[in-house]
Design an enzyme around this catalytic site. Structure first.
Site, PDB file in Angstrom:
ATOM      1  CG  ASP A  44      -0.377  -0.045   2.527  1.00 21.56           C
ATOM      2  OD1 ASP A  44       0.858  -0.190   2.616  1.00 21.56           O
ATOM      3  OD2 ASP A  44      -1.121   0.071   3.527  1.00 21.56           O
ATOM      4  CB  SER A  45       4.595   1.661  -0.167  1.00 29.17           C
ATOM      5  OG  SER A  45       4.764   0.517  -0.986  1.00 29.17           O
ATOM      6  CG  ASP A  83       0.506  -4.095   1.968  1.00 29.39           C
ATOM      7  OD1 ASP A  83       0.671  -5.033   2.763  1.00 29.39           O
ATOM      8  OD2 ASP A  83       1.319  -3.159   1.844  1.00 29.39           O
ATOM      9  CE  LYS A 113       3.263  -6.043   3.705  1.00 26.77           C
ATOM     10  NZ  LYS A 113       2.834  -4.856   4.499  1.00 26.77           N
ATOM     11  CD  GLU A 115       0.606  -1.616   7.937  1.00 24.25           C
ATOM     12  OE1 GLU A 115       0.296  -0.828   8.856  1.00 24.25           O
ATOM     13  OE2 GLU A 115       1.074  -1.245   6.852  1.00 24.25           O
ATOM     14  CD  GLU A 182       7.997  -0.516   7.443  1.00 18.87           C
ATOM     15  OE1 GLU A 182       7.008  -1.206   7.114  1.00 18.87           O
ATOM     16  OE2 GLU A 182       8.206   0.633   7.021  1.00 18.87           O
TER      17      GLU A 182
END
Ligand code: KIV
Length: 275
Positions: A44-45, A83, A113, A115, A182
């Site tokens: 999602d960057s 993401d 993925k 978080e 991270e």
């Protein structure tokens, strides 16, 4: 060879490092795939590096599906992870399963993925039970930017380090197939990597992880401005692209591009009749 959850797990067991890079479109995914990169993350960057947002919070499911579909078409060998964007899973397990399903069904992702740690163990379990592999993400989780009060290294105090280690064990138990670490101190990431059966993939987490991931615009110096400490520039593609854009501009303005070899011919008699 097609990379899958099994080959990624085997790599850890054989002590072979796993490589992952982000990609957001077909041509970049194809280049990475041809280079042999084992895992491609549609991060999602993309909100920051492709869409120009300040953070990842505005990224939608539609954005993720659109880019994941393009990447999946370019990645023949690499294992494609997409993401789950902010608020596509946080509110409920039901949302998490439905949206993970959309990334697989519509985006053709092979894993998703998300978080977070223990608070999402139920979500990870439910997505896994729907036969969708889940990669977890611990440490600095950019969707929690406001809760952290900025982008900061995580897990530095004894309490925070212990919690991260416990979270890693909990998400593994819940069924995660890998975990991104991270911005975590290198020695803590190494310890987590030793304690887990599943591979750890580090970004700003040192060489003790089972694999590494970088955002490709960072490693190719294509994203100007802030450069995090953990980024290494492997080729100054940004400068090279700017030079090429300027050379193109100079030649167009000077009338030297396009040259004879770039043009299509027509019989002079035909043209003559048109005057
Ligand atoms: O969104 C992303 O690109 C990521 C990586 C930084 C791991 O989550």
């Amino acid at each position: 060879m097609k990379h899958t959850v099994v080959t990624i797990q085997n790599a850890k067991e054989n002590k072979e490092k796993v490589t992952m890079l982000t990609a957001y479109d077909y041509s970049m995914a194809k280049l990475m795939d041809e280079a042999g990169i084992e895992m491609i993350l549609v991060g999602d960057s993309l909100g920051m590096v492709m869409l120009g947002y300040e953070d990842t919070l505005s990224v939608t499911m539609e954005d993720m599906i659109h880019h994941t579909r393009a990447v999946s078409r370019g990645a023949k060998q690499a294992f494609v992870v997409a993401d789950m964007p902010f608020m596509s899973y946080q509110a409920s397990v039901y949302d998490a399963v439905c949206n993970a399903g959309r990334l697989v069904k519509e985006g053709r992702a092979e894993a998703v993925k998300l978080e977070g740690g223990r608070e999402f163990a139920g979500h990870i379990r439910a997505i896994t039970e729907a036969s969708i592999p889940v990669v977890a993400h611990l440490g600095l989780t950019p969707q929690s930017l406001h809760a952290f009060g900025g982008f900061k290294v995580q897990g530095k105090s004894e309490e925070a380090a212990r919690k991260l280690l416990e979270d890693a064990k909990i998400i593994e138990e819940a069924g995660a197939v890998a975990v991104v670490l991270e911005c975590v101190p290198a020695k803590l990431a190494e310890l987590v990597s030793k304690k887990l059966r599943i591979p750890t993939i580090g970004i700003g987490a040192g060489a003790g992880c089972d694999g590494q991931v970088l955002v490709y615009q960072d490693m190719l110096a294509m994203f100007g401005g802030f450069k995090p400490k953990f980024v290494k520039c492997f080729a100054d593609v940004g400068a090279c692209m700017k030079e090429a854009f300027q050379a193109y501009m100079d030649e167009v303005k000077a009338g030297t591009f396009p040259a004879e070899e770039h043009t299509f011919k027509i019989d002079d008699d035909i043209i003559g009749k048109l005057y």
